[in-house]
Scaffold this motif. Structure first.
Motif, PDB file in Angstrom:
ATOM      1  N   LEU A  75       0.831  -1.208   0.000  1.00 18.98           N
ATOM      2  CA  LEU A  75       0.000   0.000   0.000  1.00 18.98           C
ATOM      3  C   LEU A  75       0.861   1.252   0.000  1.00 18.98           C
ATOM      4  O   LEU A  75       0.624   2.183  -0.772  1.00 18.98           O
ATOM      5  CB  LEU A  75      -0.926  -0.013   1.213  1.00 18.98           C
ATOM      6  CG  LEU A  75      -1.759   1.256   1.446  1.00 18.98           C
ATOM      7  CD1 LEU A  75      -2.707   1.494   0.288  1.00 18.98           C
ATOM      8  CD2 LEU A  75      -2.544   1.135   2.755  1.00 18.98           C
ATOM      9  N   ALA A  76       1.874   1.276   0.855  1.00 12.91           N
ATOM     10  CA  ALA A  76       2.771   2.435   0.935  1.00 12.91           C
ATOM     11  C   ALA A  76       3.524   2.635  -0.381  1.00 12.91           C
ATOM     12  O   ALA A  76       3.642   3.760  -0.887  1.00 12.91           O
ATOM     13  CB  ALA A  76       3.753   2.249   2.088  1.00 12.91           C
ATOM     14  N   ILE A  77       4.015   1.536  -0.939  1.00 17.96           N
ATOM     15  CA  ILE A  77       4.734   1.615  -2.209  1.00 17.96           C
ATOM     16  C   ILE A  77       3.805   2.091  -3.324  1.00 17.96           C
ATOM     17  O   ILE A  77       4.166   2.927  -4.154  1.00 17.96           O
ATOM     18  CB  ILE A  77       5.348   0.245  -2.574  1.00 17.96           C
ATOM     19  CG1 ILE A  77       6.434  -0.133  -1.552  1.00 17.96           C
ATOM     20  CG2 ILE A  77       5.934   0.268  -3.979  1.00 17.96           C
ATOM     21  CD1 ILE A  77       6.972  -1.539  -1.729  1.00 17.96           C
ATOM     22  N   GLY A  78       2.581   1.567  -3.317  1.00 18.79           N
ATOM     23  CA  GLY A  78       1.617   1.941  -4.342  1.00 18.79           C
ATOM     24  C   GLY A  78       1.281   3.418  -4.307  1.00 18.79           C
ATOM     25  O   GLY A  78       1.246   4.078  -5.349  1.00 18.79           O
ATOM     26  N   PHE A  79       1.045   3.955  -3.119  1.00 17.53           N
ATOM     27  CA  PHE A  79       0.722   5.375  -3.003  1.00 17.53           C
ATOM     28  C   PHE A  79       1.925   6.250  -3.348  1.00 17.53           C
ATOM     29  O   PHE A  79       1.771   7.333  -3.910  1.00 17.53           O
ATOM     30  CB  PHE A  79       0.200   5.694  -1.606  1.00 17.53           C
ATOM     31  CG  PHE A  79      -1.274   5.485  -1.451  1.00 17.53           C
ATOM     32  CD1 PHE A  79      -2.187   6.289  -2.130  1.00 17.53           C
ATOM     33  CD2 PHE A  79      -1.782   4.474  -0.662  1.00 17.53           C
ATOM     34  CE1 PHE A  79      -3.545   6.098  -2.014  1.00 17.53           C
ATOM     35  CE2 PHE A  79      -3.137   4.266  -0.532  1.00 17.53           C
ATOM     36  CZ  PHE A  79      -4.024   5.083  -1.211  1.00 17.53           C
ATOM     37  N   PHE A  80       3.129   5.775  -3.013  1.00 20.60           N
ATOM     38  CA  PHE A  80       4.335   6.523  -3.373  1.00 20.60           C
ATOM     39  C   PHE A  80       4.472   6.618  -4.889  1.00 20.60           C
ATOM     40  O   PHE A  80       4.738   7.695  -5.444  1.00 20.60           O
ATOM     41  CB  PHE A  80       5.572   5.846  -2.790  1.00 20.60           C
ATOM     42  CG  PHE A  80       6.867   6.400  -3.326  1.00 20.60           C
ATOM     43  CD1 PHE A  80       7.341   7.629  -2.913  1.00 20.60           C
ATOM     44  CD2 PHE A  80       7.599   5.674  -4.272  1.00 20.60           C
ATOM     45  CE1 PHE A  80       8.531   8.145  -3.426  1.00 20.60           C
ATOM     46  CE2 PHE A  80       8.776   6.181  -4.787  1.00 20.60           C
ATOM     47  CZ  PHE A  80       9.244   7.419  -4.363  1.00 20.60           C
ATOM     48  N   VAL A 132      -2.296   1.593  -9.404  1.00 20.33           N
ATOM     49  CA  VAL A 132      -1.560   2.867  -9.380  1.00 20.33           C
ATOM     50  C   VAL A 132      -1.823   3.663 -10.652  1.00 20.33           C
ATOM     51  O   VAL A 132      -1.990   4.888 -10.612  1.00 20.33           O
ATOM     52  CB  VAL A 132      -0.050   2.600  -9.204  1.00 20.33           C
ATOM     53  CG1 VAL A 132       0.752   3.878  -9.459  1.00 20.33           C
ATOM     54  CG2 VAL A 132       0.239   2.071  -7.808  1.00 20.33           C
ATOM     55  N   LEU A 133      -1.872   2.992 -11.774  1.00 18.12           N
ATOM     56  CA  LEU A 133      -2.171   3.658 -13.044  1.00 18.12           C
ATOM     57  C   LEU A 133      -3.533   4.341 -12.992  1.00 18.12           C
ATOM     58  O   LEU A 133      -3.679   5.501 -13.397  1.00 18.12           O
ATOM     59  CB  LEU A 133      -2.143   2.632 -14.176  1.00 18.12           C
ATOM     60  CG  LEU A 133      -2.624   3.110 -15.552  1.00 18.12           C
ATOM     61  CD1 LEU A 133      -1.715   4.214 -16.076  1.00 18.12           C
ATOM     62  CD2 LEU A 133      -2.678   1.944 -16.527  1.00 18.12           C
ATOM     63  N   SER A 134      -4.531   3.653 -12.474  1.00 21.80           N
ATOM     64  CA  SER A 134      -5.884   4.196 -12.392  1.00 21.80           C
ATOM     65  C   SER A 134      -5.944   5.446 -11.531  1.00 21.80           C
ATOM     66  O   SER A 134      -6.646   6.405 -11.849  1.00 21.80           O
ATOM     67  CB  SER A 134      -6.836   3.140 -11.823  1.00 21.80           C
ATOM     68  OG  SER A 134      -6.796   1.960 -12.588  1.00 21.80           O
ATOM     69  N   VAL A 135      -5.190   5.436 -10.434  1.00 26.85           N
ATOM     70  CA  VAL A 135      -5.204   6.554  -9.487  1.00 26.85           C
ATOM     71  C   VAL A 135      -4.395   7.746 -10.004  1.00 26.85           C
ATOM     72  O   VAL A 135      -4.798   8.898  -9.866  1.00 26.85           O
ATOM     73  CB  VAL A 135      -4.655   6.087  -8.125  1.00 26.85           C
ATOM     74  CG1 VAL A 135      -4.404   7.268  -7.209  1.00 26.85           C
ATOM     75  CG2 VAL A 135      -5.619   5.096  -7.475  1.00 26.85           C
ATOM     76  N   SER A 136      -3.260   7.456 -10.628  1.00 24.17           N
ATOM     77  CA  SER A 136      -2.310   8.512 -11.001  1.00 24.17           C
ATOM     78  C   SER A 136      -2.870   9.480 -12.035  1.00 24.17           C
ATOM     79  O   SER A 136      -2.666  10.696 -11.942  1.00 24.17           O
ATOM     80  CB  SER A 136      -1.013   7.890 -11.521  1.00 24.17           C
ATOM     81  OG  SER A 136      -0.430   7.062 -10.540  1.00 24.17           O
TER      82      SER A 136
END
Length: 208
Positions: A75-80, A132-136
Motif C-alpha cells: 500500500l505504501a509503495i503503491g501510493f508513493f 496505481v495507473l488508475s489513481v495517477s
C-alpha cells in the motif's frame, strides 16, 4: 478520441465473460462495473468551472479501493508510485500547455512511454501496477486543473476527457502485456526446471 478506451473496455468485457470463473459472483460484479464505465464515459458533469468525466471517477475509485485492499508495505509503495506518476503527469501537462515546441513527441506518446516504464520497473505485481495507473491519471489531472484555477487561467478542461482515457487505456495495454510476458517467462522457467528435476532457487532455499 476514445477509440482505444472503448476498444480496451470491450476487450476486458469479453475476457471477463469468457475466461473468468462463471460460478463466481465477482465475475458478474466486474462485468457490471465495466458496462457502467462504458456508459458513464459519455457523461460529464460541471464542477467549479471545469468538467469531470464520471467514468474517470469510477476508475480512480477502483484504483483506490484496490490499493487499500492490498494493504501493508504494498500500500505504501503503491501510493508513493501514484504520487510520483501524478506529479509527472501534471508536469507533462504543464510543459505541453506552455512550451509544446520543446517536446519531440506528442503528450500521448510521452505519457504512455514514461508511465509504462515507471510502472514496470517499480510496480511489483500487475495488481499494484494497474491500481496505481488508475489513481495517477486522476490525481495528475486534478493537480494540473487546480494549478490553472489558482493562477487565474480560464480554460475549458475536462478531467477524464477521451484524450486522457485513450492514454490510460494504451498504458494499461502496455503494462498488462509486459506483466503477461513476465508471467509466461516465470511459467516457462518452472517447466524447464521441472523437466530437469531441478527446483527453482526460491524452493531450494525453502527446502534446505
Amino acid at each position: 478520441m476514445g477509440f482505444w478506451f472503448f476498444w480496451v473496455m470491450w476487450l476486458l468485457v469479453i475476457c471477463i465473460y469468457f475466461f473468468s470463473d462463471k460460478k463466481s459472483s465477482v465475475r458478474v460484479e466486474w462485468i457490471i462495473v465495466a458496462f457502467a464505465i462504458l456508459i458513464l464515459a459519455n457523461v460529464t458533469i460541471p464542477f467549479f468551472g471545469f468538467g469531470v468525466n464520471l467514468a474517470m471517477i469510477v476508475i480512480a475509485w477502483i484504483g483506490y479501493k484496490t490499493l487499500i485492499k492490498v494493504g501493508g508495505a504494498a500500500l505504501a509503495i503503491g501510493f508513493f508510485i501514484s504520487l510520483l506518476l501524478s506529479a509527472l503527469f501534471g508536469w507533462l501537462q504543464f510543459v505541453y500547455y506552455y512550451e509544446p515546441v520543446w517536446m519531440l513527441f506528442t503528450i500521448q506518446t510521452s505519457t504512455v512511454a514514461l508511465f509504462s516504464l515507471i510502472l514496470i520497473l517499480i510496480g511489483r505485481t500487475v495488481v499494484i501496477r494497474i491500481a496505481v495507473l488508475s489513481v495517477s491519471f486522476f490525481q495528475g489531472e486534478i493537480g494540473f486543473t487546480f494549478f490553472l484555477i489558482m493562477t487565474g487561467r480560464e480554460v475549458e478542461l475536462t478531467i477524464g476527457s477521451f484524450q486522457y482515457l485513450d492514454m490510460l487505456a494504451l498504458t494499461f495495454l502496455v503494462v498488462l502485456g509486459w506483466s503477461l510476458i513476465e508471467w509466461f517467462a516465470a511459467w516457462l522457467k518452472q517447466k524447464v526446471y521441472s523437466s530437469f528435476g531441478v527446483l527453482p532457487a526460491g524452493q531450494r532455499k525453502l527446502n534446505a
